[in-house]
Design an enzyme around this catalytic site. Structure first.
Site, short mmCIF file in Angstrom:
data_model
loop_
_atom_site.label_atom_id
_atom_site.label_comp_id
_atom_site.label_asym_id
_atom_site.label_seq_id
_atom_site.Cartn_x
_atom_site.Cartn_y
_atom_site.Cartn_z
N LYS A 46 -35.70 7.48 116.93
CA LYS A 46 -34.46 6.71 116.81
C LYS A 46 -33.28 7.65 117.10
O LYS A 46 -33.33 8.84 116.75
CB LYS A 46 -34.38 6.17 115.38
CG LYS A 46 -33.25 5.20 115.10
CD LYS A 46 -33.32 4.70 113.67
CE LYS A 46 -32.28 3.62 113.37
NZ LYS A 46 -32.38 3.14 111.98
N SER A 96 -32.10 -1.84 112.32
CA SER A 96 -31.42 -0.98 113.25
C SER A 96 -32.36 -0.16 114.15
O SER A 96 -31.90 0.42 115.12
CB SER A 96 -30.50 -0.03 112.49
OG SER A 96 -31.24 0.85 111.67
N SER A 148 -34.50 -1.70 108.21
CA SER A 148 -34.28 -1.23 109.58
C SER A 148 -35.52 -0.72 110.30
O SER A 148 -35.51 -0.59 111.53
CB SER A 148 -33.20 -0.16 109.61
OG SER A 148 -31.92 -0.76 109.49
#
Lengths: 560, 560
Positions: free
Chosen positions: B139, B214, B238
């Site tokens: 990420k 996310s 997320s």
């Protein structure tokens, strides 16, 4: 004088205190009263429990025994729990008369419980748990269902706990006998023990001096062997300071290993530095019995804020520390801010000699940003805005100052600017960087220890001074720093102030006004005989290893 | 249009974005471009990596392999890391062209690293660590020294990381190859992935729908097997939401087990609910490899905020859960607030059937105060006052709204009343009581499971709906509640929306407007083929047990 409203209309707060103290007095058998002639003129009252003629020789033998001996003798039927409990109840009451260390006293309940445990053992031939029959004292904070936990607030008198605290549940489950609770300072956020309900707890080594705080009642009680195992709490030094001041053993675990749920507290919801619950005892083995018992009892089931990390026998065997063969300790001689008084420095030297004599290595510990770590903590958590305290007290705005000598209201109990959540986050962010730097620094010592490992534990002062006359206690920077780092820290008693050797040094280059004031306050004659303890500090969650290394230091000191 | 000041004077923010995107484009070999004819008119692009003719059959074989197979084949010299890395770089670039899932691309570095690892293996005959040669995606938040981590903020373009994040250090130490970073929503606090720098990430199952957030870039990338193992973060869902939306496996550990130090974040210093880092993967075994590797690497030495609790093989063997013989799962059919859409309920039924068929027990899970737990969390931590965001951006007050469709700025990115530290403490206090009640409730199920233990794990929806058209994602109450409780949660893909069976139900008694709106939004034809995952939730710090129980559910579903 302020008045408190109650169901019956206004009652003077001092009347409530008088009634509460009378209730306490009535919970103590009147034939356990010390002849005042025995203590007349004494400031060191340590020998009074033995000399006052209230204890039988058997009771003196019992209360002089170490925790494992007591547990063994009860489990083997050599002593009954009733015998042991009676002895400790008597000695606790004697200690109370000497130092004013108790708050709640449950002699009848304790003896009933002891008798039940004796019956159980007789009937089943086995103990209910590893603490079977042992009296364990509790700091006033720990709730017992249906009992008071006033924490020294007049406005909490008569408020009964709805449930047992988590640690109380585990103590009972493991066979302990609860018999007394012990005194604390108002708000808990102070290194001395005084409040409007129970008054001041004295240091049995010198009753002109403080027993420390906030677990000050336990410190005095255990020093007099009115208990050999008690439970306290520590957020900035509250287990360690009284251990040091009273010459007993104490252990502050990392946060979230021992249950804190179900106790009353001053800063509920303040999670930046969480309160650690931990033991005070008359020996390292007493500390270990407590920790091993609690950590082996799935404590997270009574307090889900705890880490699911049971007692680790491998860690206790120093698996991460070369099995303890040649350890390397780092000694923190001073933190660059407050220079320790001569007896503290001498204790550090003794620790160094003892450890080297036992075959271990000792190097200097270089402190990193201790001042910044302390400032960060003080800014973020020692923060009791008036509205918060009033929210808790809910009755009377004058509770905080009432009765206390104004000179004894520490700055952090006075109004402060409220902090925003945003500002608190900035402090957390800074603290995370400070912690990271500190542990990088610590782990980096593997290049200098010669063991292939970082420094195994740090030996540090508890305070840069011993217990002082009532009202003189200053900031607890040597303990707070290891709270900010969330390190386990075990206090070992090392020596006592000896005016013949601990002479006042010539003035050094003072780091600031507080360092100079600390220098000036030192008076070896005045402080003669007061104990000195040292911290043995490990990395976070190394409770088991620090219990083992604390024993290594303790044994080494006994060989000096 | 707002301007950003730079060393060279004002530059339009869109020029910065154009330059950044050009740099990204230049990091990708031009001969890896998909023929646009291949994707024309497709909304489900899952098969494109195989059909687009850019991958060799060997590369398709490699990128179709599971993590343990890849690791085994590299370690045995069957495949080189260069072969494997090339295959995943190509497939990641293909995935990016289909869904816009990447941010930073490091193909040259990755191939150089892979070649070094191949050399090492050849020279020493052994791997550098358990992840030897495996490409692992990250990420965007996870910093790599000297590289950007813009997190989608224009004003962070060009800011280079000073050091590797803790998790990056451990991945490298264990032999992983880093090759791409993946897209996130602006502020991270949103269940969809869109920002002004990299734009929107699409769902490969239906590009009209969101990839979630996310960790949305990872979700899309792994669904297309441009990666088989990636690292994300989760504070409210997320990791779990993109896993569910994209039909991949994901695992949110309890906080403080996997390093989060050294990553960029939105809420630095917000410790009330700490961000958990954890893996997303193409299988449960991929999740397990990551967790076992990280937890066996003394992760607390790179991030001292972590619990010192190494990988526990006994816990993975379900020592606390009857060795897995007859488990009892509790199914959360609905939380009393938002009724799940039909495919979600069907997935729960499938889980129940599968587990029962595998010999386990399944009972209904009664939710306790989920709404209160969610409200508490939202009040305390999803709290981004403008001054905080501006403090981070430090350059331009319009970054937050600029470019985005105003309807896509979630309420928590709009100004809020600042919270005081005192108010935050009250929320912590309330949360502690809520958690205690929840775990007491959970532990109390030992009286109804028939196993002598509490419910071993809860099976719950991830969201009460599947991925939805871009911009429709609502609150994540089914995931957030287990963040508030700090429980480990593993997402297992279960099924896909099938309009033939997942017909719209008649209206039920709505719990409120949001429940009614949720009901109205369901359209089985529109959502056909979108994946459905479920959470397998354990008690705090039961990471190892949940990895084992996740595999049990996954295996059972495969036997249906």
């Amino acid at each position: 004088m302020a008045a408190i409203s109650s169901g019956q209309g206004p009652i003077d707060w001092q009347d409530k205190v008088t009634a509460k103290r009378r209730q306490q007095q009535e919970s103590i058998p009147s034939d356990w009263t010390i002849d005042s002639a025995v203590i007349d003129g004494l400031t060191n009252v340590l020998e009074v429990p033995v000399t006052c003629a209230l204890l039988t020789s058997k009771e003196i033998e019992i209360t002089s025994a170490d925790v494992p001996v007591l547990l063994h003798n009860i489990a083997q039927g050599i002593w009954t729990s009733v015998q042991v409990t009676t002895a400790f109840c008597k000695r606790a009451v004697i200690a109370h008369q000497l130092t004013n260390c108790l708050t709640e006293v449950y002699i009848d309940d304790a003896l009933k419980r002891a008798a039940e445990l004796d019956d159980y053992l007789k009937q089943h031939g086995t103990v209910v748990g590893p603490l079977h029959g042992l009296p364990v004292s509790l700091k006033d904070q720990f709730c017992i269902k249906g009992r008071e936990a006033t924490m020294g607030y007049v406005s909490w008198i008569g408020k009964l706990a709805k449930d047992d605290a988590g640690v109380v549940k585990l103590l009972i489950e493991n066979g302990a006998v609860l018999y007394v609770k012990t005194n604390v300072p108002q708000t808990l956020m102070w290194g001395e023990t005084f409040n409007n309900v129970f008054g001041r707890t004295l240091n049995p080594h010198n009753t002109n001096c403080t027993s420390g705080g906030s677990t000050g009642g336990e410190g005095a009680l255990i020093a007099l062997r009115g208990s050999v195992l008690g439970v306290g709490t520590d957020i900035a030094g509250s287990i360690r300071i009284p251990s040091h001041y009273n010459g007993v053993y104490g252990f502050k675990p990392s946060s979230h290993r021992v249950p804190t749920f179900g106790m009353v507290n001053s800063l509920d919801g303040q999670d930046s530095i969480a309160t650690s619950a931990g033991p005070l005892a008359s020996s390292v083995s007493g500390l270990k019995v407590f920790m091993q018992t609690i950590l082996s009892s799935r404590p997270w089931t009574v307090d889900p804020s705890l880490i699911r990390k049971p007692w680790d026998e491998e860690a206790y065997g120093l698996a991460d520390h070369g099995r303890g063969d040649t350890l390397c300790f780092g000694i923190l001689w001073e933190d660059g801010h407050l220079k320790p008084h001569p007896p503290i420095s001498r204790a550090l030297l003794m620790a160094k000699r003892a450890l080297e004599q036992a075959g271990h290595k000792v190097i200097d510990w270089v402190p990193l940003q201790h001042r910044e770590l302390n400032t960060n903590a003080v800014s973020g958590f020692i923060f009791i805005p008036p509205q918060y305290v009033l929210f808790k007290l809910n009755t009377d705005s004058s509770e905080l100052s009432r009765g206390a000598d104004p000179s004894e209201i520490p700055p952090f109990r006075q109004p402060r600017q409220p902090l925003s959540a945003f500002e608190l986050w900035q402090l957390h962010k800074e603290r995370r960087e400070l912690r990271q730097a500190y542990f990088d620094h610590w782990n980096g010592t593997k290049n200098v220890t010669g063991t292939g490992r970082p420094v195994d534990a740090i030996i540090a002062p508890v305070m840069p001074y011993t217990s002082l006359p009532h009202g003189s206690t200053g900031p607890a920077t040597y303990t707070l720093v290891f709270s900010t780092l969330d390190c386990p820290s075990l206090v070992v008693p090392v020596t006592k102030v000896d005016p013949a050797v601990d002479v006042k040094a010539a003035p050094h280059q003072f780091s600031g006004d507080d360092d100079e004031a600390l220098y000036n306050i030192y008076d070896p004659e005045l402080l003669a005989g007061l104990p000195v303890g040292l911290q043995v500090v490990g990395q976070r969650h190394e409770e088991e290893a620090i219990l083992a290394m604390g024993a290594i230091l303790d044994d080494a000191l006994k060989q000096l």
